[in-house]
Motif scaffolding. Structure first.
Motif, PDB file in Angstrom:
ATOM      1  N   GLY A   1       0.945  -0.812  -0.445  1.00 70.74           N
ATOM      2  CA  GLY A   1       0.299  -0.373   0.285  1.00 70.74           C
ATOM      3  C   GLY A   1       0.592   1.552  -0.312  1.00 70.74           C
ATOM      4  O   GLY A   1       0.508   2.633  -0.137  1.00 70.74           O
ATOM      5  N   LYS A   2       2.195   1.392   0.402  1.00 68.23           N
ATOM      6  CA  LYS A   2       2.565   2.136   0.348  1.00 68.23           C
ATOM      7  C   LYS A   2       3.868   2.272  -1.044  1.00 68.23           C
ATOM      8  O   LYS A   2       3.452   3.171  -1.647  1.00 68.23           O
TER       9      LYS A   2
ATOM     10  N   TYR B   1       3.696   0.949  -3.934  1.00 68.48           N
ATOM     11  CA  TYR B   1       2.860   0.654  -5.557  1.00 68.48           C
ATOM     12  C   TYR B   1       2.722   1.943  -5.753  1.00 68.48           C
ATOM     13  O   TYR B   1       2.541   2.652  -7.039  1.00 68.48           O
ATOM     14  N   PRO B   2       1.779   3.095  -4.649  1.00 68.88           N
ATOM     15  CA  PRO B   2       1.349   4.873  -5.278  1.00 68.88           C
ATOM     16  C   PRO B   2       2.398   5.456  -5.925  1.00 68.88           C
ATOM     17  O   PRO B   2       2.821   5.978  -6.749  1.00 68.88           O
TER      18      PRO B   2
ATOM     19  N   ALA C   1       3.395   3.966  -9.331  1.00 68.27           N
ATOM     20  CA  ALA C   1       2.821   5.003 -10.124  1.00 68.27           C
ATOM     21  C   ALA C   1       3.167   6.265 -10.684  1.00 68.27           C
ATOM     22  O   ALA C   1       3.169   6.684 -11.183  1.00 68.27           O
ATOM     23  N   ARG C   2       3.172   6.709  -8.851  1.00 65.83           N
ATOM     24  CA  ARG C   2       3.470   7.733  -9.186  1.00 65.83           C
ATOM     25  C   ARG C   2       5.366   8.625 -10.355  1.00 65.83           C
ATOM     26  O   ARG C   2       4.914   9.479 -10.941  1.00 65.83           O
TER      27      ARG C   2
ATOM     28  N   GLN D   1       6.679   6.662 -12.098  1.00 68.77           N
ATOM     29  CA  GLN D   1       6.609   5.431 -13.644  1.00 68.77           C
ATOM     30  C   GLN D   1       5.074   7.253 -14.079  1.00 68.77           C
ATOM     31  O   GLN D   1       5.963   7.039 -15.590  1.00 68.77           O
ATOM     32  N   ALA D   2       4.837   7.436 -13.723  1.00 66.46           N
ATOM     33  CA  ALA D   2       3.398   8.651 -14.569  1.00 66.46           C
ATOM     34  C   ALA D   2       4.157  10.150 -14.744  1.00 66.46           C
ATOM     35  O   ALA D   2       3.987  10.744 -15.670  1.00 66.46           O
TER      36      ALA D   2
ATOM     37  N   ARG E   1       8.827   0.797 -17.111  1.00 67.76           N
ATOM     38  CA  ARG E   1       8.079  -0.596 -16.604  1.00 67.76           C
ATOM     39  C   ARG E   1       7.434  -1.489 -17.632  1.00 67.76           C
ATOM     40  O   ARG E   1       7.048  -0.739 -19.044  1.00 67.76           O
TER      41      ARG E   1
ATOM     42  N   TYR F   1      10.477  -2.907 -12.913  1.00 69.26           N
ATOM     43  CA  TYR F   1      10.965  -1.067 -12.964  1.00 69.26           C
ATOM     44  C   TYR F   1      12.262  -0.931 -13.437  1.00 69.26           C
ATOM     45  O   TYR F   1      13.394  -1.893 -12.208  1.00 69.26           O
TER      46      TYR F   1
END
Lengths: 222, 114
Positions: free
Chosen positions: B41-42, B44-45, B48-49, B51-52, B58, B76
């Motif tokens: 929960g810590k 992956y966000p 994602a950030r 990566q974005a 990825r 990654y």
């Protein structure tokens, strides 16, 4: 003397059978336990704002590591698998947003409902149809109306307030709404609305884009 | 999203440090969780950030699941832009956390004999 002989024969015959049954049972339980984190991961995937097959594949591959890693003892792997899947289920919408997924029309039902609800408990039936039209721009053809009554005020996209009242009595209600996407169906999706263990189906949802199933539970006090 | 929009918290800095330390090795979630100690929960966000923002790339692992006996993982790695941005961000974090000149003096005075 005969009793002793029968006892020994019985132990020799039944012992291996009991042991084998025990092994089978423990194997069965192990298999069932592995299914729990997998189910939780499916919930996490359903909470993503958009269909993300790549994320689904990634998370499932990671879960396999937890469930079948070298150090995976039964209880440990169950605990780690659950922790992994529960963590993702909690933050899946945030991950989707971070990756820049445009929210689909029915992507985040709970959030949208909170945003448009101005006062009163969430209503059902006609009001629900109106809510969907306002929040998502979709037409919903109701198959029936709910017997409970409640007054709810929504704020429309242009800021107008819409108040809707349904007939009947409404106490504390727990909502559980599931929107289910049927692959290949464009206008034949199903919304199941459950209120006090009563389930109604509403079919004929026209959608402007793809979405995944979404569940919400809204506790409301009349 | 532009790279400058990444807010480099301590957790982000920790993760970037892992990527920089193993810049040639692609990392995957399970491994990153073990190394950093972050729960899913810590982690992956943050992934994602990053990566974005274009800091991370990825990629699906090129393995045949039937041969490998497991599904293909997603790896990654830092992008070129990400590596430069990560170094810059970590340098800024270290600078922010470095003791001030007064603190350094105090530390030197108070320190005992080695």
């Amino acid at each position: 003397m005969m009793q002793w002989i029968f006892g020994i024969i019985g132990a020799v015959v039944c012992g291996p059978i009991i042991l084998a049954l025990g092994d089978l049972a423990s194997e069965e339980i192990r298999g069932r336990l592995d299914a729990i984190p997998r189910a939780l991961l499916k919930i996490a995937i359903r909470r993503l704002p958009h269909l993300r097959d790549d994320l689904e594949a990634e998370w499932q591959a990671e879960l396999v590591e937890f469930l079948h890693g070298a150090e995976a003892l039964p209880i440990t792997r169950l605990w780690r698998g659950l922790k992994f899947a529960a963590g993702l289920a909690r933050v899946a919408p945030r991950i989707g947003r971070a990756l820049g997924d445009a929210p689909a029309p029915l992507a985040n039902l709970a959030d949208a409902m909170e945003q448009v609800r101005v006062s009163g408990p969430p209503a059902h039936g006609d009001d629900f149809v109106r809510f969907f039209k306002l929040a998502y721009g979709v037409e919903l053809v109701p198959a029936g109306s709910m017997p409970n009554s409640c007054q709810t005020t929504y704020r429309g996209p242009t800021g107008e307030l819409i108040t809707s009242t349904l007939q009947g009595a409404c106490g504390t209600c727990l909502w559980d709404v599931t929107v289910e996407h049927r692959p290949g169906g464009i206008v034949q999706d199903v919304i199941r609305c459950r209120m006090r263990n009563e389930t109604r189906e509403v079919t004929g949802l026209r959608m402007a884009g793809g979405y995944r199933a979404e569940s919400i539970a809204v506790a409301a006090q009349s | 999203m532009d790279g400058s929009e990444v807010r480099v918290t301590l957790a982000v800095a920790q993760l970037l440090r892992v990527f920089l330390d193993r810049i040639r090795e692609p990392q995957y979630g399970y491994e990153l969780m073990k190394v950093t100690g972050f729960p899913s929960g810590k982690l992956y966000p943050i992934l994602a950030r990053l990566q974005a923002a274009g800091w991370l790339e990825r990629q699906s692992e090129a393995v045949d699941p039937a041969v490998a006996g497991r599904p293909a993982r997603y790896h990654y790695r830092l992008s070129e832009k990400g590596a430069a941005a990560a170094r810059h961000a970590l340098a800024a974090v270290y600078q922010d956390l470095a003791p001030t000149s007064t603190q350094r003096r105090t530390l030197r005075t108070a320190g005992g004999a080695a």
